[in-house]
Design a protein around this motif. Structure first.
Motif, PDB file in Angstrom:
ATOM      1  N   PRO A 266       0.880  -1.085  -0.013  1.00 18.12           N
ATOM      2  CA  PRO A 266      -0.059   0.026   0.078  1.00 18.12           C
ATOM      3  C   PRO A 266       0.751   1.161   0.030  1.00 18.12           C
ATOM      4  CG  PRO A 266      -0.986  -1.348   1.469  1.00 18.12           C
ATOM      5  CD  PRO A 266       0.449  -2.252   1.063  1.00 18.12           C
ATOM      6  N   GLN A 267       1.935   1.395   0.764  1.00 18.45           N
ATOM      7  CA  GLN A 267       2.792   2.524   0.766  1.00 18.45           C
ATOM      8  C   GLN A 267       3.506   2.815  -0.676  1.00 18.45           C
ATOM      9  OE1 GLN A 267       5.687   2.479   4.065  1.00 18.45           O
ATOM     10  NE2 GLN A 267       6.194   4.541   3.427  1.00 18.45           N
ATOM     11  N   VAL A 268       3.981   1.660  -1.096  1.00 16.36           N
ATOM     12  CA  VAL A 268       4.750   1.531  -2.449  1.00 16.36           C
ATOM     13  C   VAL A 268       3.695   2.302  -3.644  1.00 16.36           C
ATOM     14  CG1 VAL A 268       5.463   0.312  -4.292  1.00 16.36           C
ATOM     15  CG2 VAL A 268       6.302  -0.173  -2.000  1.00 16.36           C
ATOM     16  N   ARG A 269       2.565   1.742  -3.380  1.00 12.95           N
ATOM     17  CA  ARG A 269       1.399   2.147  -4.298  1.00 12.95           C
ATOM     18  C   ARG A 269       1.153   3.711  -4.190  1.00 12.95           C
ATOM     19  NH1 ARG A 269      -2.333  -0.939  -7.423  1.00 12.95           N
ATOM     20  NH2 ARG A 269      -1.697  -3.025  -7.659  1.00 12.95           N
ATOM     21  N   GLN A 270       1.121   4.189  -2.946  1.00 18.24           N
ATOM     22  CA  GLN A 270       1.000   5.701  -2.571  1.00 18.24           C
ATOM     23  C   GLN A 270       1.880   6.553  -2.853  1.00 18.24           C
ATOM     24  OE1 GLN A 270       0.193   5.332   1.572  1.00 18.24           O
ATOM     25  NE2 GLN A 270      -2.066   5.055   1.425  1.00 18.24           N
ATOM     26  N   VAL A 271       3.332   6.031  -2.687  1.00 21.52           N
ATOM     27  CA  VAL A 271       4.311   6.767  -3.307  1.00 21.52           C
ATOM     28  C   VAL A 271       4.137   7.023  -4.741  1.00 21.52           C
ATOM     29  CG1 VAL A 271       6.760   6.731  -3.337  1.00 21.52           C
ATOM     30  CG2 VAL A 271       5.665   6.203  -1.127  1.00 21.52           C
ATOM     31  N   ALA A 272       4.102   5.863  -5.579  1.00 26.10           N
ATOM     32  CA  ALA A 272       3.962   5.632  -6.795  1.00 26.10           C
ATOM     33  C   ALA A 272       3.102   6.948  -7.469  1.00 26.10           C
ATOM     34  CB  ALA A 272       3.579   4.302  -7.481  1.00 26.10           C
ATOM     35  N   GLN A 273       1.737   6.780  -6.676  1.00 28.30           N
ATOM     36  CA  GLN A 273       0.802   7.757  -7.394  1.00 28.30           C
ATOM     37  C   GLN A 273       1.194   9.371  -7.161  1.00 28.30           C
ATOM     38  OE1 GLN A 273      -1.807   7.106  -9.102  1.00 28.30           O
ATOM     39  NE2 GLN A 273      -2.576   9.193  -9.110  1.00 28.30           N
ATOM     40  N   ALA A 274       1.877   9.515  -5.797  1.00 29.95           N
ATOM     41  CA  ALA A 274       2.308  10.893  -5.825  1.00 29.95           C
ATOM     42  C   ALA A 274       3.198  11.253  -6.745  1.00 29.95           C
ATOM     43  CB  ALA A 274       2.810  10.966  -4.308  1.00 29.95           C
ATOM     44  N   LEU A 275       4.105  10.333  -7.122  1.00 28.48           N
ATOM     45  CA  LEU A 275       5.172  10.492  -8.189  1.00 28.48           C
ATOM     46  C   LEU A 275       4.586  10.718  -9.462  1.00 28.48           C
ATOM     47  CD1 LEU A 275       7.909   8.028  -7.018  1.00 28.48           C
ATOM     48  CD2 LEU A 275       7.991  10.643  -6.854  1.00 28.48           C
ATOM     49  N   ALA A 276       3.421  10.040  -9.897  1.00 24.86           N
ATOM     50  CA  ALA A 276       2.723  10.290 -11.292  1.00 24.86           C
ATOM     51  C   ALA A 276       2.128  11.511 -11.303  1.00 24.86           C
ATOM     52  CB  ALA A 276       1.650   9.016 -11.148  1.00 24.86           C
ATOM     53  N   GLN A 277       1.485  11.929  -9.957  1.00 27.49           N
ATOM     54  CA  GLN A 277       0.839  13.246 -10.021  1.00 27.49           C
ATOM     55  C   GLN A 277       1.827  14.375 -10.173  1.00 27.49           C
ATOM     56  OE1 GLN A 277      -1.280  12.954  -6.370  1.00 27.49           O
ATOM     57  NE2 GLN A 277      -3.276  12.144  -7.049  1.00 27.49           N
ATOM     58  N   GLN A 278       2.956  14.156  -9.906  1.00 31.48           N
ATOM     59  CA  GLN A 278       4.067  15.313 -10.024  1.00 31.48           C
ATOM     60  C   GLN A 278       4.704  15.099 -11.338  1.00 31.48           C
ATOM     61  OE1 GLN A 278       7.028  14.449  -6.894  1.00 31.48           O
ATOM     62  NE2 GLN A 278       5.593  14.370  -5.301  1.00 31.48           N
ATOM     63  N   HIS A 279       4.202  14.073 -12.241  1.00 32.08           N
ATOM     64  CA  HIS A 279       4.764  13.814 -13.655  1.00 32.08           C
ATOM     65  C   HIS A 279       6.244  13.179 -13.556  1.00 32.08           C
ATOM     66  CE1 HIS A 279       1.155  15.515 -15.212  1.00 32.08           C
ATOM     67  NE2 HIS A 279       1.332  16.725 -14.222  1.00 32.08           N
ATOM     68  N   ARG A 280       6.513  12.612 -12.620  1.00 29.56           N
ATOM     69  CA  ARG A 280       8.062  12.047 -12.439  1.00 29.56           C
ATOM     70  C   ARG A 280       7.828  10.507 -12.553  1.00 29.56           C
ATOM     71  NH1 ARG A 280       9.963  13.324  -6.884  1.00 29.56           N
ATOM     72  NH2 ARG A 280      12.035  12.366  -7.558  1.00 29.56           N
ATOM     73  N   LEU A 281       6.772   9.914 -12.508  1.00 34.41           N
ATOM     74  CA  LEU A 281       6.657   8.525 -12.783  1.00 34.41           C
ATOM     75  C   LEU A 281       5.303   8.260 -13.690  1.00 34.41           C
ATOM     76  CD1 LEU A 281       7.846   5.896 -11.709  1.00 34.41           C
ATOM     77  CD2 LEU A 281       6.103   5.658 -10.058  1.00 34.41           C
ATOM     78  N   ARG A 282       5.294   6.929 -14.209  1.00 32.76           N
ATOM     79  CA  ARG A 282       4.163   6.594 -15.298  1.00 32.76           C
ATOM     80  C   ARG A 282       3.626   5.452 -14.676  1.00 32.76           C
ATOM     81  NH1 ARG A 282       4.599   3.481 -19.812  1.00 32.76           N
ATOM     82  NH2 ARG A 282       6.898   3.703 -19.576  1.00 32.76           N
ATOM     83  N   VAL A 283       2.373   5.281 -14.346  1.00 31.27           N
ATOM     84  CA  VAL A 283       1.721   4.061 -13.534  1.00 31.27           C
ATOM     85  C   VAL A 283       0.784   3.921 -14.836  1.00 31.27           C
ATOM     86  CG1 VAL A 283       0.426   3.345 -11.829  1.00 31.27           C
ATOM     87  CG2 VAL A 283       2.106   5.166 -11.458  1.00 31.27           C
ATOM     88  N   THR A 284       0.980   2.408 -15.439  1.00 32.66           N
ATOM     89  CA  THR A 284       0.022   1.831 -16.173  1.00 32.66           C
ATOM     90  C   THR A 284      -0.688   0.542 -15.764  1.00 32.66           C
ATOM     91  OG1 THR A 284       1.679   0.755 -17.427  1.00 32.66           O
ATOM     92  CG2 THR A 284       1.004   3.202 -18.115  1.00 32.66           C
ATOM     93  N   ARG A 285      -1.743   0.379 -16.276  1.00 30.22           N
ATOM     94  CA  ARG A 285      -2.241  -1.086 -16.469  1.00 30.22           C
ATOM     95  C   ARG A 285      -2.643  -1.439 -17.671  1.00 30.22           C
ATOM     96  NH1 ARG A 285      -6.242  -0.322 -12.756  1.00 30.22           N
ATOM     97  NH2 ARG A 285      -4.751  -1.007 -10.973  1.00 30.22           N
ATOM     98  N   GLY A 286      -1.984  -2.560 -18.350  1.00 31.18           N
ATOM     99  CA  GLY A 286      -2.182  -2.760 -19.557  1.00 31.18           C
ATOM    100  C   GLY A 286      -1.774  -1.738 -20.509  1.00 31.18           C
ATOM    101  N   GLY A 287      -0.915  -0.949 -20.208  1.00 31.70           N
ATOM    102  CA  GLY A 287      -0.331   0.179 -21.164  1.00 31.70           C
ATOM    103  C   GLY A 287      -1.032   1.369 -21.017  1.00 31.70           C
ATOM    104  N   VAL A 288      -2.117   1.531 -20.192  1.00 33.65           N
ATOM    105  CA  VAL A 288      -3.092   2.666 -20.018  1.00 33.65           C
ATOM    106  C   VAL A 288      -2.944   3.294 -18.567  1.00 33.65           C
ATOM    107  CG1 VAL A 288      -5.391   3.478 -19.958  1.00 33.65           C
ATOM    108  CG2 VAL A 288      -4.799   1.649 -21.546  1.00 33.65           C
ATOM    109  N   PRO A 289      -2.497   4.693 -18.422  1.00 36.55           N
ATOM    110  CA  PRO A 289      -2.503   5.171 -17.250  1.00 36.55           C
ATOM    111  C   PRO A 289      -3.544   5.116 -16.502  1.00 36.55           C
ATOM    112  CG  PRO A 289      -1.908   6.780 -19.202  1.00 36.55           C
ATOM    113  CD  PRO A 289      -2.463   5.629 -19.822  1.00 36.55           C
ATOM    114  N   VAL A 290      -3.099   4.835 -15.136  1.00 36.65           N
ATOM    115  CA  VAL A 290      -4.038   4.433 -14.165  1.00 36.65           C
ATOM    116  C   VAL A 290      -3.543   5.173 -12.889  1.00 36.65           C
ATOM    117  CG1 VAL A 290      -4.966   2.551 -15.109  1.00 36.65           C
ATOM    118  CG2 VAL A 290      -3.103   2.499 -13.633  1.00 36.65           C
ATOM    119  N   ASP A 291      -4.638   5.184 -11.755  1.00 33.66           N
ATOM    120  CA  ASP A 291      -4.234   5.658 -10.340  1.00 33.66           C
ATOM    121  C   ASP A 291      -3.992   4.426  -9.657  1.00 33.66           C
ATOM    122  OD1 ASP A 291      -4.456   5.886  -7.724  1.00 33.66           O
ATOM    123  OD2 ASP A 291      -6.259   7.434  -7.717  1.00 33.66           O
ATOM    124  N   SER A 292      -2.499   4.441  -9.089  1.00 38.41           N
ATOM    125  CA  SER A 292      -1.969   3.178  -8.717  1.00 38.41           C
ATOM    126  C   SER A 292      -2.756   2.622  -7.273  1.00 38.41           C
ATOM    127  CB  SER A 292      -0.527   3.591  -8.315  1.00 38.41           C
ATOM    128  OG  SER A 292      -0.639   4.521  -7.387  1.00 38.41           O
TER     129      SER A 292
END
Length: 83
Positions: free
Chosen positions: A44-70
């Motif tokens: 859960p903490q890893v996913r939360q950090v990933a989402q924060a990074l995605a919101q800062q446009h520093r990381l891309r989070v995808t499911r099946g190649g489509v951007p998603v909320d981690s």
């Protein structure tokens, strides 16, 4: 474990990959605990950090190649560097 520890590990793991390659959040969690440790508790903490990074446009989070909320349910996700 701090969010900064997780962020550092995400980018360290991505730096070892080919350009455009992604990683599973579980790889991050497993890399942060001792061998055989309770890595699932870190997800859960890893996913939360990933989402924060995605919101800062520093990381891309995808499911099946489509951007998603981690943090949203729906199946496995991948973490990668932005295009």
């Amino acid at each position: 474990m701090t969010d900064a520890d997780i962020e550092d590990r995400i980018f360290a793991l991505l730096s070892t990959r080919q350009p455009g390659a992604t990683l599973c959040p579980s790889e991050v969690a497993r890399a942060l605990v001792p061998e055989g440790g309770a890595w699932r508790e870190r997800m859960p903490q890893v996913r939360q950090v990933a989402q924060a990074l995605a919101q800062q446009h520093r990381l891309r989070v995808t499911r099946g190649g489509v951007p998603v909320d981690s943090t949203a349910p729906g199946g496995p996700i991948r973490l990668g560097l932005p295009d």
